[in-house]
Design a protein around this motif. Structure first.
Motif, PDB file in Angstrom:
ATOM      1  N   MET A 279      61.260  24.512 -35.096  1.00 32.35           N
ATOM      2  CA  MET A 279      60.376  23.803 -34.547  1.00 32.35           C
ATOM      3  C   MET A 279      60.131  22.473 -34.594  1.00 32.35           C
ATOM      4  N   THR A 280      60.171  21.785 -35.978  1.00 37.35           N
ATOM      5  CA  THR A 280      60.080  20.482 -36.284  1.00 37.35           C
ATOM      6  C   THR A 280      61.579  19.923 -35.871  1.00 37.35           C
ATOM      7  N   ASP A 281      62.446  20.696 -35.954  1.00 42.10           N
ATOM      8  CA  ASP A 281      63.867  19.943 -35.535  1.00 42.10           C
ATOM      9  C   ASP A 281      63.863  19.460 -34.165  1.00 42.10           C
ATOM     10  N   ARG A 282      63.301  20.609 -33.325  1.00 41.90           N
ATOM     11  CA  ARG A 282      63.303  20.132 -31.878  1.00 41.90           C
ATOM     12  C   ARG A 282      62.276  18.904 -31.501  1.00 41.90           C
ATOM     13  N   VAL A 283      61.217  18.915 -32.138  1.00 39.20           N
ATOM     14  CA  VAL A 283      60.372  17.721 -32.096  1.00 39.20           C
ATOM     15  C   VAL A 283      61.091  16.432 -32.472  1.00 39.20           C
ATOM     16  N   SER A 284      61.754  16.751 -33.548  1.00 36.77           N
ATOM     17  CA  SER A 284      62.555  15.271 -34.251  1.00 36.77           C
ATOM     18  C   SER A 284      63.632  14.851 -33.132  1.00 36.77           C
ATOM     19  N   LYS A 285      63.959  15.858 -32.478  1.00 33.41           N
ATOM     20  CA  LYS A 285      65.274  15.515 -31.527  1.00 33.41           C
ATOM     21  C   LYS A 285      64.516  14.666 -30.280  1.00 33.41           C
ATOM     22  N   LEU A 286      63.502  15.109 -29.797  1.00 36.32           N
ATOM     23  CA  LEU A 286      62.592  14.556 -28.820  1.00 36.32           C
ATOM     24  C   LEU A 286      62.250  13.154 -29.063  1.00 36.32           C
ATOM     25  N   ALA A 287      61.873  12.894 -30.477  1.00 33.52           N
ATOM     26  CA  ALA A 287      61.545  11.512 -30.949  1.00 33.52           C
ATOM     27  C   ALA A 287      62.887  10.697 -31.168  1.00 33.52           C
ATOM     28  N   ALA A 288      64.045  11.262 -31.466  1.00 34.88           N
ATOM     29  CA  ALA A 288      65.086  10.550 -31.630  1.00 34.88           C
ATOM     30  C   ALA A 288      65.443  10.062 -30.134  1.00 34.88           C
ATOM     31  N   GLU A 289      65.247  10.649 -29.132  1.00 34.15           N
ATOM     32  CA  GLU A 289      65.362  10.094 -27.829  1.00 34.15           C
ATOM     33  C   GLU A 289      64.600   9.137 -27.300  1.00 34.15           C
ATOM     34  N   GLU A 290      63.589   8.924 -27.999  1.00 30.35           N
ATOM     35  CA  GLU A 290      62.547   7.785 -27.913  1.00 30.35           C
ATOM     36  C   GLU A 290      62.943   6.671 -28.890  1.00 30.35           C
ATOM     37  N   GLY A 291      63.887   6.829 -29.607  1.00 34.71           N
ATOM     38  CA  GLY A 291      64.430   6.036 -30.570  1.00 34.71           C
ATOM     39  C   GLY A 291      63.516   5.829 -31.981  1.00 34.71           C
ATOM     40  N   LEU A 292      62.907   6.931 -32.105  1.00 34.01           N
ATOM     41  CA  LEU A 292      62.106   7.064 -33.214  1.00 34.01           C
ATOM     42  C   LEU A 292      62.638   7.784 -34.541  1.00 34.01           C
ATOM     43  N   THR A 293      62.439   7.644 -35.525  1.00 28.23           N
ATOM     44  CA  THR A 293      63.104   8.504 -36.727  1.00 28.23           C
ATOM     45  C   THR A 293      61.920   9.455 -37.457  1.00 28.23           C
ATOM     46  N   TYR A 294      62.162  10.601 -37.406  1.00 28.88           N
ATOM     47  CA  TYR A 294      61.300  11.638 -38.109  1.00 28.88           C
ATOM     48  C   TYR A 294      62.072  12.136 -39.309  1.00 28.88           C
ATOM     49  N   ASP A 295      61.394  11.678 -40.664  1.00 25.44           N
ATOM     50  CA  ASP A 295      61.871  12.264 -41.799  1.00 25.44           C
ATOM     51  C   ASP A 295      61.250  13.722 -42.177  1.00 25.44           C
ATOM     52  N   VAL A 296      61.002  14.725 -41.493  1.00 22.06           N
ATOM     53  CA  VAL A 296      60.025  15.511 -41.886  1.00 22.06           C
ATOM     54  C   VAL A 296      60.020  16.272 -43.022  1.00 22.06           C
ATOM     55  N   GLU A 297      61.526  16.344 -43.358  1.00 25.17           N
ATOM     56  CA  GLU A 297      61.697  17.024 -44.826  1.00 25.17           C
ATOM     57  C   GLU A 297      60.577  16.368 -45.905  1.00 25.17           C
ATOM     58  N   ARG A 298      60.580  15.049 -45.847  1.00 26.75           N
ATOM     59  CA  ARG A 298      59.947  14.191 -46.876  1.00 26.75           C
ATOM     60  C   ARG A 298      58.459  13.672 -46.426  1.00 26.75           C
ATOM     61  N   ALA A 299      57.990  14.056 -45.296  1.00 28.36           N
ATOM     62  CA  ALA A 299      56.735  13.747 -44.943  1.00 28.36           C
ATOM     63  C   ALA A 299      55.603  14.357 -45.500  1.00 28.36           C
TER      64      ALA A 299
END
Length: 216
Positions: A73-93
């Protein structure tokens, strides 16, 4: 035109919604007439102060899903964020109670640095794995954007602006918001969620065309 946005700094959809609103404003013919104000909201009001959890652990506990399903689930959201130019480091957040971060944001708003503080706090959580209930971290972030260090330290070590945070949350409830991001245009038109850019552009044009001024 006034655009108020309720969000939380540890809300993944809020960061995406922020980006999409900014993109919509770039396509909006009257963007120079728009003032954006960021309002406080707690994604999980029950999250106790002092409790720090990894994102996957927190979501698994909250939803009852497996870590593997949560990670998907979080991987899907991270990919959407990347399309906006955002970096999500969910593993360490790390998820924390964000009341202190919101209080600091109100201080930043008093210095006309609300937008800068909002973006910086979100980037700190999602891209840099900063812990947003750590006093020294909050003070450092505040000084990076131009908030006087002595004021930042005074606020994070007290309950200053706590009433403002509660008032923001109360107002969101009055508007019927049960989640974030939640956008209110000229205190008349509501948009819920991180909608596509085209939806925001349409809402901006509708609000502007109504000719109804925002309430004081």
């Amino acid at each position: 035109m006034l655009v108020e946005v309720w969000s939380d700094f540890v809300c993944p959809w809020c960061y995406i919604g922020r980006s999409r609103l900014k993109r919509a404003l770039a396509d909006f013919e009257h963007a120079d007439e728009v003032k954006v104000e960021w309002r406080s909201f707690l994604l999980d009001p029950s999250h106790r102060k002092g409790v720090r959890q990894g994102v996957h652990e927190m979501l698994a506990e909250k939803t009852g899903a497996s870590i593997e399903d949560v990670r998907t689930m979080t991987d899907r959201v991270s990919k959407l964020a990347a399309e906006e130019g955002l970096t999500y480091d969910v593993e360490r957040a790390v998820v924390v109670n964000t009341v202190d971060a919101h209080r600091l944001h109100h201080l930043a708003m008093s210095h006309d640095l609300g937008d800068q503080a909002h973006e910086r706090l979100m980037r700190a959580h999602f891209a840099e794995s900063e812990v947003l209930d750590d006093p020294d971290t909050l003070v450092r972030i505040a000084t990076e954007i131009g908030v006087p260090e002595d004021e930042a330290r005074r606020v994070v070590s007290s309950d200053e602006y706590a009433r403002d945070v509660k008032q923001d949350i109360r107002q969101a409830r009055l508007y019927g918001a049960n989640g974030v991001p939640f956008f209110v245009l000229d205190r008349t038109y509501g948009v819920s969620g991180a909608q596509p850019v085209e939806v925001f552009v349409s809402a901006l044009r509708t609000a502007h065309g109504s000719g109804e001024p925002a309430s004081p």
